[in-house]
Design a protein around this motif. Structure first.
Motif, PDB file in Angstrom:
ATOM      1  N   UNK A 101     -11.967  22.488   1.246  1.00 33.73           N
ATOM      2  CA  UNK A 101     -13.192  22.269   0.471  1.00 33.73           C
ATOM      3  C   UNK A 101     -14.390  22.655   1.329  1.00 33.73           C
ATOM      4  N   UNK A 102     -15.261  23.511   0.786  1.00 34.99           N
ATOM      5  CA  UNK A 102     -16.479  23.946   1.481  1.00 34.99           C
ATOM      6  C   UNK A 102     -17.665  23.206   0.866  1.00 34.99           C
ATOM      7  N   UNK A 103     -18.400  22.490   1.712  1.00 33.54           N
ATOM      8  CA  UNK A 103     -19.524  21.691   1.212  1.00 33.54           C
ATOM      9  C   UNK A 103     -20.762  21.975   2.060  1.00 33.54           C
ATOM     10  N   UNK A 104     -21.850  22.326   1.398  1.00 32.74           N
ATOM     11  CA  UNK A 104     -23.113  22.510   2.113  1.00 32.74           C
ATOM     12  C   UNK A 104     -23.649  21.164   2.572  1.00 32.74           C
ATOM     13  N   UNK A 105     -24.343  21.184   3.710  1.00 33.81           N
ATOM     14  CA  UNK A 105     -24.819  19.924   4.281  1.00 33.81           C
ATOM     15  C   UNK A 105     -26.339  19.878   4.323  1.00 33.81           C
ATOM     16  N   UNK A 106     -26.892  18.919   3.610  1.00 31.83           N
ATOM     17  CA  UNK A 106     -28.326  18.595   3.717  1.00 31.83           C
ATOM     18  C   UNK A 106     -28.401  17.194   4.288  1.00 31.83           C
ATOM     19  N   UNK A 107     -28.571  16.225   3.407  1.00 34.16           N
ATOM     20  CA  UNK A 107     -28.491  14.830   3.872  1.00 34.16           C
ATOM     21  C   UNK A 107     -27.066  14.473   4.259  1.00 34.16           C
ATOM     22  N   UNK A 108     -26.108  15.281   3.856  1.00 32.88           N
ATOM     23  CA  UNK A 108     -24.650  15.121   3.996  1.00 32.88           C
ATOM     24  C   UNK A 108     -24.077  14.078   3.028  1.00 32.88           C
ATOM     25  N   UNK A 109     -24.838  13.714   2.009  1.00 34.56           N
ATOM     26  CA  UNK A 109     -24.313  12.811   0.991  1.00 34.56           C
ATOM     27  C   UNK A 109     -23.098  13.410   0.284  1.00 34.56           C
ATOM     28  N   UNK A 110     -23.219  14.656  -0.164  1.00 40.30           N
ATOM     29  CA  UNK A 110     -22.099  15.314  -0.846  1.00 40.30           C
ATOM     30  C   UNK A 110     -20.908  15.440   0.106  1.00 40.30           C
ATOM     31  N   UNK A 111     -21.195  15.907   1.308  1.00 40.24           N
ATOM     32  CA  UNK A 111     -20.150  16.121   2.310  1.00 40.24           C
ATOM     33  C   UNK A 111     -19.405  14.820   2.615  1.00 40.24           C
ATOM     34  N   UNK A 112     -20.147  13.765   2.917  1.00 38.83           N
ATOM     35  CA  UNK A 112     -19.508  12.516   3.335  1.00 38.83           C
ATOM     36  C   UNK A 112     -18.769  11.842   2.180  1.00 38.83           C
ATOM     37  N   UNK A 154     -34.488  26.307  14.371  1.00 33.52           N
ATOM     38  CA  UNK A 154     -35.059  27.627  14.116  1.00 33.52           C
ATOM     39  C   UNK A 154     -35.686  27.669  12.740  1.00 33.52           C
ATOM     40  N   UNK A 155     -36.334  28.796  12.453  1.00 31.03           N
ATOM     41  CA  UNK A 155     -37.013  28.932  11.170  1.00 31.03           C
ATOM     42  C   UNK A 155     -36.008  28.892  10.012  1.00 31.03           C
ATOM     43  N   UNK A 156     -36.288  28.086   9.003  1.00 29.47           N
ATOM     44  CA  UNK A 156     -35.480  28.072   7.777  1.00 29.47           C
ATOM     45  C   UNK A 156     -36.448  28.071   6.606  1.00 29.47           C
ATOM     46  N   UNK A 157     -36.306  29.033   5.732  1.00 29.19           N
ATOM     47  CA  UNK A 157     -37.253  29.169   4.622  1.00 29.19           C
ATOM     48  C   UNK A 157     -36.657  28.777   3.272  1.00 29.19           C
ATOM     49  N   UNK A 158     -35.338  28.580   3.233  1.00 26.40           N
ATOM     50  CA  UNK A 158     -34.684  28.293   1.948  1.00 26.40           C
ATOM     51  C   UNK A 158     -34.382  26.799   1.871  1.00 26.40           C
ATOM     52  N   UNK A 159     -34.989  26.104   0.903  1.00 25.87           N
ATOM     53  CA  UNK A 159     -34.793  24.654   0.852  1.00 25.87           C
ATOM     54  C   UNK A 159     -33.406  24.276   0.344  1.00 25.87           C
ATOM     55  N   UNK A 160     -32.989  23.069   0.649  1.00 19.85           N
ATOM     56  CA  UNK A 160     -31.709  22.553   0.128  1.00 19.85           C
ATOM     57  C   UNK A 160     -30.774  22.175   1.247  1.00 19.85           C
ATOM     58  N   UNK A 161     -30.300  23.181   1.997  1.00 19.32           N
ATOM     59  CA  UNK A 161     -29.362  22.931   3.080  1.00 19.32           C
ATOM     60  C   UNK A 161     -30.058  22.845   4.415  1.00 19.32           C
ATOM     61  N   UNK A 162     -29.396  22.148   5.354  1.00 26.25           N
ATOM     62  CA  UNK A 162     -29.916  22.083   6.712  1.00 26.25           C
ATOM     63  C   UNK A 162     -30.898  20.942   6.873  1.00 26.25           C
ATOM     64  N   UNK A 163     -30.993  20.455   8.104  1.00 24.57           N
ATOM     65  CA  UNK A 163     -31.904  19.343   8.404  1.00 24.57           C
ATOM     66  C   UNK A 163     -32.569  19.614   9.742  1.00 24.57           C
ATOM     67  N   UNK A 217     -33.291  17.088  11.585  1.00 24.34           N
ATOM     68  CA  UNK A 217     -32.855  15.947  12.401  1.00 24.34           C
ATOM     69  C   UNK A 217     -31.362  15.747  12.132  1.00 24.34           C
ATOM     70  N   UNK A 218     -30.728  14.920  12.946  1.00 17.29           N
ATOM     71  CA  UNK A 218     -29.320  14.625  12.680  1.00 17.29           C
ATOM     72  C   UNK A 218     -29.242  13.719  11.459  1.00 17.29           C
ATOM     73  N   UNK A 219     -28.424  14.071  10.450  1.00 18.69           N
ATOM     74  CA  UNK A 219     -28.379  13.240   9.243  1.00 18.69           C
ATOM     75  C   UNK A 219     -27.774  11.863   9.539  1.00 18.69           C
ATOM     76  N   UNK A 220     -28.506  10.786   9.268  1.00 19.53           N
ATOM     77  CA  UNK A 220     -27.967   9.451   9.557  1.00 19.53           C
ATOM     78  C   UNK A 220     -26.655   9.154   8.816  1.00 19.53           C
ATOM     79  N   UNK A 221     -26.429   9.786   7.655  1.00 20.82           N
ATOM     80  CA  UNK A 221     -25.190   9.512   6.909  1.00 20.82           C
ATOM     81  C   UNK A 221     -23.976  10.216   7.516  1.00 20.82           C
TER      82      UNK A 221
END
Ligand SMILES: Cc1ncc(COP(=O)(O)O)c(C=O)c1O
Length: 345
Positions: free
Chosen positions: A173-184, A215-224, A226-230
């Motif tokens: 299963x491939x899951x994108x990570x933002x807050x990592x809610x979906x992933x976790x 580094x620079x990230x211009x596309x919202x949604x994925x990536x943080x 900071x380290x995601x607390x979840x």
């Protein structure tokens, strides 16, 4: 079709796109955008609001406030409008214009922070703004998607079971990570599943969610920034990072086949395709999760001037973006994009 009286009562959970003919690898894409909020964030928003109501934290005169790169803000705007709460979304200059307009159309207030934090992102600034607001007036209720267990529970209860209903023999299963809610949520569910499922997190280059250089990230949604607390990395088998240019190319490749998806989907499908190209794909059942559709990115990912200004004239000038790869017979040679972490299932 169901008959509903509240917008959050509908969410299509059983739609998958077979990407084999587009990507050249066996990959099914779970589409999470077919609801009135237009994204996967409806699930987390529902779960967090309902639990705050149950706990008595959210009452009729509360003002909901949340830091969001956009989609959670839209989902909360919709729920707040339907339930009669006020909502203030704190976002940043990377939030798409259409997403901001959507929130305002639903009656929410939007505050945009402009100062970057020490990691070059906006998250620290957004959170500080929300904290100050909550300290200034106790009517503000911050659900805090970054720490709220409802964020991952929503996916433990819905997304992962929806996948297993259709693909009981899932391998990866491939899951994108933002807050990592979906992933976790998915990773926790599959840890308890009756057979091993490899959990591959997909992150954006420039995100510090799993360590690494900001580094620079211009596309919202994925990536943080900071380290995601979840995040509990013991549930994650592998992490792959995707360059924004690869995200953009994959979005455009999908669009040329009539599937207009959002940036995170391009990232996850690009990462998944790369992973599948480096592993044997015989008899493998692989699923990736698509968090939203492409309309919210018409003025960014799908806009030539925006692309050329940020990524150069050549960003789409490659066969990759227009032609599907041939279907492989079996394993493919290793590619240059290495995973950053690997663990045996
Ligand atoms: C477009 C998009 N991609 C990815 C994500 C990341 O999901 P999560 O926060 O569950 O890690 C989100 C959630 O906001 C999103 O809206």
């Amino acid at each position: 079709m169901p008959v509903i009286s509240a917008p959050h009562a509908f969410n299509e959970g059983d739609l998958f796109v077979d990407l084999a003919s587009i990507c050249g690898y066996p990959l099914y894409l779970k589409c999470e955008a077919f609801n009135f909020a237009g994204s996967i964030k409806l699930k987390a928003a529902n779960e967090m609001v309902e639990s705050a109501e149950r706990d008595g934290i959210l009452t009729a005169d509360s003002v909901l406030v949340e830091s969001s790169s956009g989609n959670l803000g839209v989902a909360l705007s919709m729920i707040a409008a339907s339930k009669g709460y006020r909502f203030l979304c704190v976002t940043d200059s990377r939030c798409n214009l259409s997403t901001r307009l959507l929130m305002e159309a639903l009656g929410s207030e939007v505050h945009i922070v402009a100062d970057q934090d020490s990691n070059g992102g906006f998250l620290g600034t957004r959170i500080e703004y929300v904290r100050n607001l909550c300290a200034s007036d106790d009517r503000y209720v911050w659900l805090s998607q970054y720490t709220n267990a409802g964020n991952w529970l929503a996916h433990y209860r819905t997304t992962a079971p929806e996948i297993t209903r259709r693909f009981p023999d899932l391998d990866v299963l491939f899951v994108g990570a933002g807050t990592t809610g979906t992933l976790m949520g998915c990773a926790r569910y599959f840890r308890e599943y009756h057979r091993p499922v490899r959990i591959v997190a997909v992150d954006a280059v420039g995100s510090v969610a799993f360590g690494g250089e900001p580094g620079r990230r211009m596309i919202p949604g994925l990536g943080m920034s900071m380290r995601p607390p979840l995040l509990d990395e013991s549930f994650v088998d592998e992490v792959i990072r995707v360059e924004e240019t690869d995200t953009i190319r994959m979005c455009h490749r999908l669009a040329r086949h009539g599937f207009l998806f959002g940036g995170s989907t391009g990232t996850v499908v690009s990462g998944a395709t790369d992973w599948l190209s480096r592993h044997g794909t015989r008899n493998i059942t692989a699923v990736a999760i698509a968090p939203d559709l492409g309309e919210r990115y018409l003025d960014t990912i799908y806009q030539t001037n925006w692309l050329q200004d940020l990524y150069g004239d050549q960003v789409l000038d490659t066969e990759e973006s227009v032609r599907p790869k041939p279907l492989p017979r079996e394993a493919k040679p290793a590619s240059s994009r290495a995973p950053v972490r690997r663990r045996s299932p």
